[in-house]
Design a protein around this motif. Structure first.
Motif, short mmCIF file in Angstrom:
data_model
loop_
_atom_site.label_atom_id
_atom_site.label_comp_id
_atom_site.label_asym_id
_atom_site.label_seq_id
_atom_site.Cartn_x
_atom_site.Cartn_y
_atom_site.Cartn_z
N GLN A 6 42.52 50.37 42.48
CA GLN A 6 41.33 49.54 42.26
C GLN A 6 41.67 48.35 41.36
OE1 GLN A 6 38.77 53.05 40.98
NE2 GLN A 6 37.23 51.53 41.57
N ALA A 7 42.39 48.63 40.28
CA ALA A 7 42.75 47.59 39.33
C ALA A 7 43.64 46.53 39.99
CB ALA A 7 43.44 48.20 38.11
N LEU A 8 44.57 46.97 40.83
CA LEU A 8 45.45 46.01 41.50
C LEU A 8 44.69 45.12 42.48
CD1 LEU A 8 48.70 48.10 42.00
CD2 LEU A 8 48.39 46.09 40.54
N GLU A 9 43.63 45.62 43.08
CA GLU A 9 42.80 44.76 43.94
C GLU A 9 42.24 43.60 43.11
OE1 GLU A 9 39.79 46.86 46.17
OE2 GLU A 9 41.23 48.43 46.70
N PHE A 10 41.77 43.91 41.90
CA PHE A 10 41.27 42.88 40.99
C PHE A 10 42.38 41.88 40.65
CE2 PHE A 10 40.59 41.36 36.65
CZ PHE A 10 39.25 41.00 36.64
N TYR A 11 43.58 42.41 40.33
CA TYR A 11 44.72 41.56 40.01
C TYR A 11 45.08 40.66 41.19
CZ TYR A 11 49.43 40.10 38.73
OH TYR A 11 50.54 39.34 38.46
N TYR A 40 34.06 53.27 29.72
CA TYR A 40 35.23 52.44 30.04
C TYR A 40 36.46 53.31 30.14
CZ TYR A 40 32.90 48.01 28.88
OH TYR A 40 32.08 46.92 28.85
N ILE A 41 37.43 52.82 30.87
CA ILE A 41 38.77 53.40 30.91
C ILE A 41 39.74 52.28 30.56
CG2 ILE A 41 40.58 54.33 32.41
CD1 ILE A 41 38.30 55.51 34.14
N HIS A 42 40.64 52.57 29.62
CA HIS A 42 41.80 51.71 29.37
C HIS A 42 43.00 52.50 29.86
CE1 HIS A 42 40.10 48.96 25.97
NE2 HIS A 42 39.46 48.81 27.12
N MET A 43 43.85 51.85 30.63
CA MET A 43 45.00 52.57 31.17
C MET A 43 46.19 51.63 31.37
SD MET A 43 43.72 53.00 35.15
CE MET A 43 45.22 53.76 35.73
N ASN A 44 47.36 52.22 31.34
CA ASN A 44 48.59 51.54 31.72
C ASN A 44 49.14 52.25 32.93
OD1 ASN A 44 49.42 51.41 28.26
ND2 ASN A 44 48.65 49.71 29.44
N PHE A 45 49.80 51.50 33.79
CA PHE A 45 50.45 52.09 34.96
C PHE A 45 51.59 51.19 35.40
CE2 PHE A 45 46.96 49.50 36.53
CZ PHE A 45 47.52 48.78 37.58
N LYS A 46 52.53 51.79 36.12
CA LYS A 46 53.63 51.02 36.70
C LYS A 46 53.28 50.69 38.14
CE LYS A 46 57.53 52.98 34.19
NZ LYS A 46 58.72 53.81 34.32
N ILE A 57 54.73 46.86 34.23
CA ILE A 57 53.72 47.69 33.60
C ILE A 57 52.44 46.87 33.50
CG2 ILE A 57 53.05 48.97 31.53
CD1 ILE A 57 56.04 49.52 31.09
N PHE A 58 51.32 47.49 33.86
CA PHE A 58 50.02 46.84 33.86
C PHE A 58 49.10 47.50 32.84
CE2 PHE A 58 51.63 45.47 37.87
CZ PHE A 58 50.92 44.33 38.23
N PHE A 59 48.17 46.71 32.33
CA PHE A 59 47.01 47.20 31.59
C PHE A 59 45.80 46.98 32.48
CE2 PHE A 59 43.13 46.06 29.36
CZ PHE A 59 42.94 47.16 28.55
N ALA A 60 44.90 47.94 32.51
CA ALA A 60 43.65 47.77 33.25
C ALA A 60 42.50 48.35 32.45
CB ALA A 60 43.73 48.44 34.61
N GLU A 61 41.34 47.73 32.62
CA GLU A 61 40.09 48.24 32.06
C GLU A 61 39.09 48.36 33.21
OE1 GLU A 61 37.72 47.06 28.20
OE2 GLU A 61 37.16 45.70 29.84
N LEU A 62 38.48 49.53 33.32
CA LEU A 62 37.45 49.77 34.32
C LEU A 62 36.18 50.21 33.61
CD1 LEU A 62 40.38 50.80 35.56
CD2 LEU A 62 38.96 51.26 37.51
#
Length: 137
Positions: A6-11, A40-46, A57-62
């Motif tokens: 989901q976060a990558l769609e935003f990116y 909220y969710i704060h997360m990192n992912f590769k 590495i990405f940071f995302a907030e949902l």
């Protein structure tokens, strides 16, 4: 991986020529936050670049708002982070063993996440976590 996708769609909407697919989500780099606007969710992912195969590495907030008519997460931030990324400041103490608490907004730091969750530098990149500890404990 669903939230990372989901976060990558935003990116991708913000960077149309730069395409990634999620590779790994480390649960130590994932934090749930209750804030005034919702959950909220704060997360990192590769994620791997589809063209170059380079991993970033990405940071995302949902956000899942308190509004009962909205039943899905909304991505509010997603960006690549580098070595300059800041860890969360939850449970950071002053030299006198006093919990660092503020009653004003600090848009450069996150007080809701632990150090494992890395955040991008800059003002107002993400929405939650900018108030002193008393709100998140």
């Amino acid at each position: 991986m669903i939230k990372a996708s989901q976060a990558l769609e935003f990116y991708h909407d913000k960077h149309p020529g730069d395409r990634y697919t999620p590779v790994d989500v480390n649960l130590k780099q994932f934090m749930n936050i209750i804030d005034k606007a919702g959950y909220y969710i704060h997360m990192n992912f590769k994620a791997e670049n589809l063209e170059t195969k380079a991993e970033k590495i990405f940071f995302a907030e949902l956000l899942l708002p308190y509004d009962p008519r909205i039943n899905c997460d909304t991505v509010t931030a997603c960006d690549i982070i580098g070595p300059e990324a800041l860890g969360g400041l939850r449970h950071v103490y002053t030299p006198n063993d006093i919990l660092f608490v503020g009653d004003t907004m600090d848009t450069k730091n996150c007080y809701a996440c632990f150090d494992d969750v890395k955040h991008p530098q800059g003002n107002k990149i993400y929405q939650a976590g900018h108030m002193g500890h008393f709100i998140y404990d």
